[in-house]
Scaffold this active site. Structure first.
Site, PDB file in Angstrom:
ATOM      1  N   ARG A 120     -13.198   3.255  47.461  1.00 26.77           N
ATOM      2  CA  ARG A 120     -13.911   3.813  48.409  1.00 26.77           C
ATOM      3  C   ARG A 120     -13.709   2.673  49.649  1.00 26.77           C
ATOM      4  NH1 ARG A 120     -19.377   3.306  44.966  1.00 26.77           N
ATOM      5  NH2 ARG A 120     -18.047   1.687  43.823  1.00 26.77           N
ATOM      6  N   ASN A 158     -22.378   2.700  52.932  1.00 25.17           N
ATOM      7  CA  ASN A 158     -22.977   2.419  51.805  1.00 25.17           C
ATOM      8  C   ASN A 158     -22.365   0.860  51.271  1.00 25.17           C
ATOM      9  OD1 ASN A 158     -24.145   3.219  48.940  1.00 25.17           O
ATOM     10  ND2 ASN A 158     -22.104   2.675  47.997  1.00 25.17           N
ATOM     11  N   GLU A 159     -23.056   0.043  51.031  1.00 24.11           N
ATOM     12  CA  GLU A 159     -22.667  -1.360  50.421  1.00 24.11           C
ATOM     13  C   GLU A 159     -21.303  -1.817  51.527  1.00 24.11           C
ATOM     14  OE1 GLU A 159     -22.141  -1.531  46.261  1.00 24.11           O
ATOM     15  OE2 GLU A 159     -24.014  -1.882  45.983  1.00 24.11           O
ATOM     16  N   GLU A 318     -30.561   0.666  44.817  1.00 20.26           N
ATOM     17  CA  GLU A 318     -29.609   1.152  43.494  1.00 20.26           C
ATOM     18  C   GLU A 318     -30.215  -0.096  42.320  1.00 20.26           C
ATOM     19  OE1 GLU A 318     -25.477   1.069  43.735  1.00 20.26           O
ATOM     20  OE2 GLU A 318     -25.702   2.598  45.582  1.00 20.26           O
ATOM     21  N   TRP A 326     -18.682  -2.007  35.201  1.00 14.81           N
ATOM     22  CA  TRP A 326     -17.555  -2.591  35.825  1.00 14.81           C
ATOM     23  C   TRP A 326     -17.369  -4.089  35.622  1.00 14.81           C
ATOM     24  CZ3 TRP A 326     -20.774  -5.743  38.249  1.00 14.81           C
ATOM     25  CH2 TRP A 326     -22.040  -5.276  38.797  1.00 14.81           C
ATOM     26  N   GLU A 366     -17.210   6.128  37.060  1.00 18.14           N
ATOM     27  CA  GLU A 366     -18.299   5.724  36.514  1.00 18.14           C
ATOM     28  C   GLU A 366     -18.806   6.424  35.636  1.00 18.14           C
ATOM     29  OE1 GLU A 366     -19.449   3.112  40.553  1.00 18.14           O
ATOM     30  OE2 GLU A 366     -19.956   5.633  40.742  1.00 18.14           O
ATOM     31  N   PHE A 368     -19.045   5.905  32.459  1.00 21.37           N
ATOM     32  CA  PHE A 368     -19.714   5.384  31.552  1.00 21.37           C
ATOM     33  C   PHE A 368     -20.812   4.281  32.041  1.00 21.37           C
ATOM     34  CE2 PHE A 368     -16.205   6.694  29.095  1.00 21.37           C
ATOM     35  CZ  PHE A 368     -16.806   7.274  27.907  1.00 21.37           C
ATOM     36  N   HIS A 369     -21.107   4.495  33.290  1.00 22.35           N
ATOM     37  CA  HIS A 369     -22.381   3.896  34.108  1.00 22.35           C
ATOM     38  C   HIS A 369     -23.412   4.596  33.721  1.00 22.35           C
ATOM     39  CE1 HIS A 369     -24.697   1.894  37.073  1.00 22.35           C
ATOM     40  NE2 HIS A 369     -23.796   1.246  37.513  1.00 22.35           N
TER      41      HIS A 369
HETATM   42  C1  GAL Z   1     -22.621   0.260  43.550  1.00 24.93           C
HETATM   43  C2  GAL Z   1     -22.310   1.366  44.431  1.00 24.93           C
HETATM   44  C3  GAL Z   1     -22.604   2.618  43.783  1.00 24.93           C
HETATM   45  C4  GAL Z   1     -22.035   2.656  42.422  1.00 24.93           C
HETATM   46  C5  GAL Z   1     -22.601   1.430  41.647  1.00 24.93           C
HETATM   47  C6  GAL Z   1     -22.233   1.262  40.379  1.00 24.93           C
HETATM   48  O1  GAL Z   1     -21.722  -0.959  43.987  1.00 24.93           O
HETATM   49  O2  GAL Z   1     -23.027   1.464  45.743  1.00 24.93           O
HETATM   50  O3  GAL Z   1     -22.172   3.680  44.449  1.00 24.93           O
HETATM   51  O4  GAL Z   1     -20.899   2.565  42.453  1.00 24.93           O
HETATM   52  O5  GAL Z   1     -22.224   0.117  42.592  1.00 24.93           O
HETATM   53  O6  GAL Z   1     -23.080   0.044  39.687  1.00 24.93           O
END
Ligand code: GAL
Length: 704
Positions: A120, A158-159, A318, A326, A366, A368-369
């Site tokens: 990203r 985003n971020e 979020e 991660w 992601e 497994f998130h």
């Molecule tokens: C953030 C991000 C999300 C997702 C999330 C996972 O940094 O904005 O898109 O990747 O982390 O924890």
């Protein structure tokens, strides 16, 4: 100039309530799943989603091809179900065709290597070509959805800075020269600020100014240049954000704008005090710190969010329902923790509770998130907890919590982005300094002492507090040193940490003894003068790696070699000296480690060494504690104050088990319980509760 506070409306009858939902990525699923999504969202009381954050390649699959039909369809479905959309600018992740056509938009790392696409934010914020494509996307979205009643807010990018915080491309180099010229006006001023007489770094024109690319070996960057490069990177991303916002606002001015900050764990990437001025409501992505500090760290990050929001409610854009994917080890949340964390954010002023993400991905990085709907599906403990949270938030909304504001604490710990960046310099007495960690240690120590502090950006107005704490605020400009001295002179209490006020905004050391900030003004506040720093650690084998204090405390990194300043002996109280084997070995025995000094109508404390958290807590308790309201420090309490429909003031009290493992008592609460989560009655005590692990009690009462 700060933008006016504007909060997104929900599709509820009065537009109010706590916003509940998450990032929604319907484009990553077949459309056959969408109806079930909506049905489950309704079951969970979800009323808002953030849409299209990473959807650029789906919306614009080729340069001259646009596809909004799918987005029209899902927005319509959401709208029919009463679920509001926080629509993204869709630019956080660009399509592969763009990179193939324009590889020049890619950033470079400090070695000059191209940062490859595929993740990203693989774009340089100073690339005019990239900006053109991104703004075209913003305009298209604004034209198509600006009037859509389901879209009630804009989620820009985003971020920012997650992957392109530091860019060393040629376009960054050119932009940095312009930035320096704007900041300094003349090359003489830059030479002076950066101290370029050192190592022949003098420049004759701005064309000789360099970004700090890799210079071979372990070469150290000029810290003033590095600090400016941090500010520059911040400013370029902020400019990019503003360009995207403005492109949308020109077409759709009437919906609020935000972008999600990253204030959590070890991240505080941007100067978010500046960014807060440019959004209509501040929002944050918070990811928990596993282990015993989990709730404290959440509270500390949230306290900073409250500071950035300047008392107004803010938005959790979020957080996670359970583990992330991660880190080397990704702890899951235990039963009740999902609800507890979300309610804790509300306790600290959040009016929106959102997760990454709605449905757990099946593919990609992601998978497994955790998410709101896990791989196991709706028949799962996790989804049941998501529904339970929805019910609790609904109860709070019905009780009118939205818009209520946090009650202020007496003390503010000051946060300073410049100092956070500066403490990462490799040129300091130790590479182990970290402003944000010290803020957190102080924050936790206040909690340990049964008190609570706010966290406020240094640049803001903290003059209404009784106490300010400056932990490792390494960088202090003359103007800031003056503000601090004036605060003390007019009756405030200032606590100055061991590595505070050592350099000015250009990383120039204040002379005449430390801390030299403000030409000696900070020293005057303290009545103490430091000549050297004693740095210890396990690395120096055979040396004492800790130094004790006469009050039983222990310092393990940094001891200021300080003396009471001439003529100040009567006004300085030495609260603790260095003492014991380590102190003798390092020839510090009897020197002041902790002092209090009367300054004008106020007080200046000097904490001349790093201390363990329990030692800071004892200091806080001894100096600022209130024995008459001694509470169990394992009970966390916050209060939000609002106004009911008849204009009466109401208080929402939040009690959380900071435990974490043992139950904790809420001995006597006032008001009516609104939410009782993992909370048991106490036999015979109507207004007593026992909070189990992850327990939360929320009550409401009228104040007038
Ligand atoms: C953030 C991000 C999300 C997702 C999330 C996972 O940094 O904005 O898109 O990747 O982390 O924890």
């Amino acid at each position: 100039m700060r933008r006016e506070f504007r909060w997104p409306r929900l599709l509820t009858p009065n537009g109010g309530g706590i916003a509940y939902g998450g990032d929604y990525n319907p484009d990553q699923w077949p459309e056959s799943v969408w109806n079930e999504d909506i049905e489950l969202m309704r079951r969970a009381h979800v009323n808002t989603v953030a849409l299209a954050i990473f959807s650029w390649s789906r919306i614009q699959p080729r340069e001259d091809e646009w596809d909004f039909d799918w987005l029209d369809r899902i927005i319509a479905k959401l709208g029919e179900a009463g679920i509001a959309v926080d629509l993204a600018s869709a630019t956080a992740s660009a399509p592969m065709w763009l990179y193939e056509r324009h590889p020049e938009v890619l950033p470079r790392d400090r070695f000059g290597h191209v940062v490859n696409p595929g993740s990203r934010q693989s774009w340089s914020p100073t690339s005019p070509v990239f900006k053109e494509y991104a703004l075209a996307m913003c305009r298209r979205l604004a034209e198509r959805y600006g009037d859509n009643p389901t879209v009630t807010a804009w989620h820009i990018g985003n971020e920012y800075g997650w992957n392109n915080r530091h860019d060393y491309s040629d376009s960054a180099q050119a932009a940095f020269r312009d930035w320096c010229e704007r900041r300094y006006g003349s090359v003489e001023a830059l030479n002076d600020a950066w101290g370029t007489a050192f190592w022949s770094q003098h420049v004759n024109s701005f064309s000789e100014v360099l970004i700090p690319r890799h210079m071979g070996g372990d070469s150290m960057v000029n810290p003033a240049q590095q600090l400016d490069f941090e500010r520059f990177g911040n400013d370029m991303l902020l400019d990019f954000y503003k360009a995207e916002r403005d492109a949308i606002e020109a077409i759709c001015p009437d919906k609020p704008f935000t972008t999600n900050f990253m204030v959590s764990t070890d991240q505080c990437v941007m100067d978010y005090a500046q960014w807060s001025d440019e959004v209509d409501f501040v929002s944050n992505d918070h990811y928990f710190h596993e282990g015993e500090s989990h709730l404290d760290e959440l509270a500390c990050s949230d306290a900073l969010m409250g500071g950035l929001a300047q008392g107004k409610p803010w938005y959790v854009m979020e957080h996670s329902t359970s583990g992330v994917q991660w880190k080397p080890l990704n702890a899951r949340k235990r039963h009740g923790e999902l609800v507890r964390d979300a309610l804790a954010h509300v306790a600290f002023g959040a009016d929106a509770i959102n997760f990454f993400q709605w449905r757990q991905s099946r593919s990609g990085a992601e998978a497994f998130h955790s998410a709101m709907v896990p791989h196991a599906g709706a028949d799962s403990a996790l989804f049941r907890e998501v529904c339970e949270l929805g019910e609790s938030l609904q109860a709070l909304s019905d009780a009118g919590i939205q818009g209520s504001e946090m009650e202020r604490s007496r003390a503010a710990i000051l946060f300073h982005a410049d100092s956070e960046w500066a403490t990462r310099s490799e040129t300091l007495p130790t590479m182990k300094l970290n402003h944000w960690h010290d803020v957190r240690d102080w924050y936790r120590a206040f909690l340990d002492a049964g008190l609570r502090a706010d966290v406020t950006p240094l640049r803001d107005d903290w003059s209404g507090y009784d106490i300010i704490v400056l932990p490792t605020v390494l960088v202090l400009s003359d103007a800031d040193a003056r503000r601090i001295a004036e605060f003390a002179a007019s009756g405030g209490t200032v606590v100055v940490g061991y590595a505070t006020g050592l350099v000015d905004e250009s990383f120039r050391v204040g002379l005449g003894g430390y801390p030299g900030a403000g030409g000696g003004l900070l020293r005057d506040v303290l009545g103490v003068r430091t000549e050297e720093f004693n740095i210890v650690g396990d690395e120096a084998q055979g040396e004492a790696s800790a130094v004790g204090l006469s009050n039983g405390a222990c310092s393990r990194l940094w001891q200021s070699v300080a003396t009471v300043a001439d003529g100040e002996a009567d006004d300085v109280a030495v609260l603790a000296t260095y003492e014991g084997e380590g102190a003798e070995d390092w020839e510090l025995g009897g020197m002041p480690a902790l002092t209090r000094h009367a300054y004008g109508a106020g007080v200046g404390y000097y904490v001349g060494c790093d201390l363990r958290r329990e030692d800071i807590a004892r200091f806080v308790e001894a100096e600022f504690g209130d024995a008459s309201i001694r509470a169990d420090s394992r009970l966390m309490h916050t209060r939000r104050i609002g106004v009911d429909e008849n204009g009466n003031r109401v208080a929402f009290d939040f009690y959380l088990n900071r435990g974490p493992k043992k139950p904790v008592n809420v001995p006597e609460f006032t008001g009516v319980p609104l939410v009782e989560h993992r909370c048991a009655p106490v036999a015979g005590v109507a207004h007593g509760r026992v909070l189990q692990r992850n327990g939360v009690l929320i009550t409401r009462q009228r104040l007038d």
